[in-house]
Design a protein around this motif. Sequence first.
Motif, PDB file in Angstrom:
ATOM      1  N   ILE A 151       0.860  -1.190   0.000  1.00  0.00           N
ATOM      2  CA  ILE A 151       0.000   0.000   0.000  1.00  0.00           C
ATOM      3  C   ILE A 151       0.893   1.235   0.000  1.00  0.00           C
ATOM      4  O   ILE A 151       1.794   1.364   0.825  1.00  0.00           O
ATOM      5  CB  ILE A 151      -0.946  -0.021   1.218  1.00  0.00           C
ATOM      6  CG1 ILE A 151      -1.953  -1.174   1.060  1.00  0.00           C
ATOM      7  CG2 ILE A 151      -1.655   1.307   1.392  1.00  0.00           C
ATOM      8  CD1 ILE A 151      -2.751  -1.477   2.312  1.00  0.00           C
ATOM      9  N   ASP A 152       0.634   2.160  -0.925  1.00  0.00           N
ATOM     10  CA  ASP A 152       1.479   3.345  -1.092  1.00  0.00           C
ATOM     11  C   ASP A 152       0.985   4.555  -0.312  1.00  0.00           C
ATOM     12  O   ASP A 152       1.791   5.353   0.173  1.00  0.00           O
ATOM     13  CB  ASP A 152       1.559   3.720  -2.573  1.00  0.00           C
ATOM     14  CG  ASP A 152       2.180   2.624  -3.406  1.00  0.00           C
ATOM     15  OD1 ASP A 152       3.418   2.517  -3.399  1.00  0.00           O
ATOM     16  OD2 ASP A 152       1.439   1.867  -4.062  1.00  0.00           O
ATOM     17  N   THR A 153      -0.328   4.714  -0.246  1.00  0.00           N
ATOM     18  CA  THR A 153      -0.892   5.857   0.472  1.00  0.00           C
ATOM     19  C   THR A 153      -2.082   5.387   1.292  1.00  0.00           C
ATOM     20  O   THR A 153      -2.699   4.351   0.997  1.00  0.00           O
ATOM     21  CB  THR A 153      -1.350   6.981  -0.494  1.00  0.00           C
ATOM     22  OG1 THR A 153      -2.521   6.556  -1.201  1.00  0.00           O
ATOM     23  CG2 THR A 153      -0.254   7.334  -1.480  1.00  0.00           C
ATOM     24  N   LEU A 154      -2.410   6.169   2.317  1.00  0.00           N
ATOM     25  CA  LEU A 154      -3.472   5.765   3.244  1.00  0.00           C
ATOM     26  C   LEU A 154      -4.476   6.891   3.417  1.00  0.00           C
ATOM     27  O   LEU A 154      -4.097   8.055   3.594  1.00  0.00           O
ATOM     28  CB  LEU A 154      -2.862   5.402   4.601  1.00  0.00           C
ATOM     29  CG  LEU A 154      -3.845   4.991   5.708  1.00  0.00           C
ATOM     30  CD1 LEU A 154      -4.548   3.679   5.345  1.00  0.00           C
ATOM     31  CD2 LEU A 154      -3.124   4.857   7.047  1.00  0.00           C
ATOM     32  N   GLY A 155      -5.757   6.534   3.365  1.00  0.00           N
ATOM     33  CA  GLY A 155      -6.818   7.491   3.659  1.00  0.00           C
ATOM     34  C   GLY A 155      -7.593   7.067   4.889  1.00  0.00           C
ATOM     35  O   GLY A 155      -8.030   5.912   4.983  1.00  0.00           O
ATOM     36  N   MET A 156      -7.714   7.967   5.852  1.00  0.00           N
ATOM     37  CA  MET A 156      -8.564   7.745   7.027  1.00  0.00           C
ATOM     38  C   MET A 156      -9.501   8.947   7.102  1.00  0.00           C
ATOM     39  O   MET A 156      -9.059  10.064   7.357  1.00  0.00           O
ATOM     40  CB  MET A 156      -7.721   7.589   8.298  1.00  0.00           C
ATOM     41  CG  MET A 156      -6.863   6.333   8.294  1.00  0.00           C
ATOM     42  SD  MET A 156      -5.907   6.053   9.815  1.00  0.00           S
ATOM     43  CE  MET A 156      -4.651   7.341   9.674  1.00  0.00           C
ATOM     44  N   HIS A 157     -10.787   8.718   6.854  1.00  0.00           N
ATOM     45  CA  HIS A 157     -11.690   9.806   6.527  1.00  0.00           C
ATOM     46  C   HIS A 157     -12.494  10.318   7.725  1.00  0.00           C
ATOM     47  O   HIS A 157     -13.324   9.601   8.283  1.00  0.00           O
ATOM     48  CB  HIS A 157     -12.637   9.374   5.420  1.00  0.00           C
ATOM     49  CG  HIS A 157     -11.931   9.011   4.147  1.00  0.00           C
ATOM     50  ND1 HIS A 157     -10.667   9.471   3.842  1.00  0.00           N
ATOM     51  CD2 HIS A 157     -12.291   8.229   3.097  1.00  0.00           C
ATOM     52  CE1 HIS A 157     -10.302   9.011   2.665  1.00  0.00           C
ATOM     53  NE2 HIS A 157     -11.258   8.250   2.198  1.00  0.00           N
ATOM     54  N   LEU A 158     -12.245  11.577   8.074  1.00  0.00           N
ATOM     55  CA  LEU A 158     -13.015  12.239   9.122  1.00  0.00           C
ATOM     56  C   LEU A 158     -14.446  12.493   8.666  1.00  0.00           C
ATOM     57  O   LEU A 158     -15.389  12.339   9.421  1.00  0.00           O
ATOM     58  CB  LEU A 158     -12.354  13.565   9.508  1.00  0.00           C
ATOM     59  CG  LEU A 158     -11.078  13.488  10.334  1.00  0.00           C
ATOM     60  CD1 LEU A 158     -10.359  14.827  10.334  1.00  0.00           C
ATOM     61  CD2 LEU A 158     -11.424  13.076  11.765  1.00  0.00           C
TER      62      LEU A 158
END
Length: 359
Positions: free
Chosen positions: A221-228
Motif C-alpha cells: 500500500i502506497d498511500t493511506l486514507g482515514m476519513h473524518l
Amino acid sequence: MTELQSFGLRLADPGSPNAGVASRRGGAGPSDHKAVTVDGHTIMVPVHTHGAWASPFVAEAPDADGTSRLTRGSIPIASVAFPKAPRFYALQTFDGVPYSHIATLHGSDVLATTVLQTCIRYESRKKTCKFCAIGQSLAAGRTVAHKTPEQLAEVARAAVLLDGVKHMVMTTGTPPTPDRGAQVLCDSAFAIRAAVDLPIQAQCEPPDTDRWFARMKAAGIDTLGMHLEVVTPELRERLMPGKAAVPVERYLESFEAAVGVFGRGQVSTYILAGLGDTREAILSIAETLVALGVYPFVVPFVPISGTPLEDHPAPSPEFMKAVLEPLGAMVSAGGLRSADIKAGCGKCGACSSLSVYES
C-alpha cells in the motif's frame, strides 16, 4: 467546475450509447455521479440527485465521438466529453463474477473497489452514517459482499493492461474486528502487487494499533486514507453516531503515526463540506492536518437517494470557493500537492476542485 459539482448536471439523453461509462447509483462513493471531462480535466458530477434534476447545467446528447455541448440555461458554455466504458467491464472472473462487480473505473484512469461491501455501522440504524449508501449496490446485485484477493488481482491486472489504469483506490466497510479493515486491505494489496505494478491507496478507519501502518506499507500500500468526513464533534455524533465512537483525537494520533510510515502528503482524509461544519471549522482542522503532513481532501457533500440525508442540500458554489481557495493556498504553503500523491482520491481529484486552487 466548482459550480458544476455543486449544482450537478442534467443529461438531455441519459440513455445515449455515446454517453460514456455508466453512472453509478448507490454503493460507496462517489455515488449518483457520472464522470465528465471538462477542459481536459475529468471530474465526477452528480446526475441522479434531486439537485441535479433542477440544475441549470445541461449536457446535450453526445455526438458519435462522445462529445457533448454543455449549456447553462440556453447559453452554450463549453464542450464536454464522457470517458468511455473500459474494456475490462466486458470480462468476468474465472469463477463467473463480472469484473465491474469487483472494481469500477473512477474518473478516467483510476480503479476503485470496496473490498467489504458490508459495515457494522451501516447495519445498525442507531450507528449508521446518515449519508452512507454502501449497502445499496449490494442489495441491487451490482457487486459482491467480499472481493477476494485473487479476484482483485485478476481485475487490477486486466484494468492496467486493457485500459491503462494508473492507480487504485481500495476502501472497505468496517468489519467487527479491532483492526477496522486493515487486515483485509493488506491481504488484497499483497495479491494485487504480486500480479501488477499498480500504486494503491487503502482507506479505513484508524485501526486499534498503529503497528498496522507498517504492515500495510509492507503489503504494497502506497498511500493511506482515514476519513473524518465531519469535523465538529456534535455533528459527528448526530450524523455518524457509530463512527463518532472513534474520536477526532484518535484520528489525529493515527495520522501522525501513519505519516511517519508513509511520508508527508501520502496520508489523506476526506472532509464532506456542506453537512453543517462551518468554513472556520474546516479550515481550522485542515491547518492541523497540514502541519501533520496530512492532505485534507475537501469535497462537496452530495445527497444520495435512499439515505436519511437524501433531501439535505448540497453546499453552494460560494461556500465551496470560500473553503477551497484558502485551503489550496494552505496545502501549497505546507508543501502538500495533489500531483505528488502516489495514489488515491487526492491524486485523482475528480470529486473536488481543490487541486485547481493549489496554484
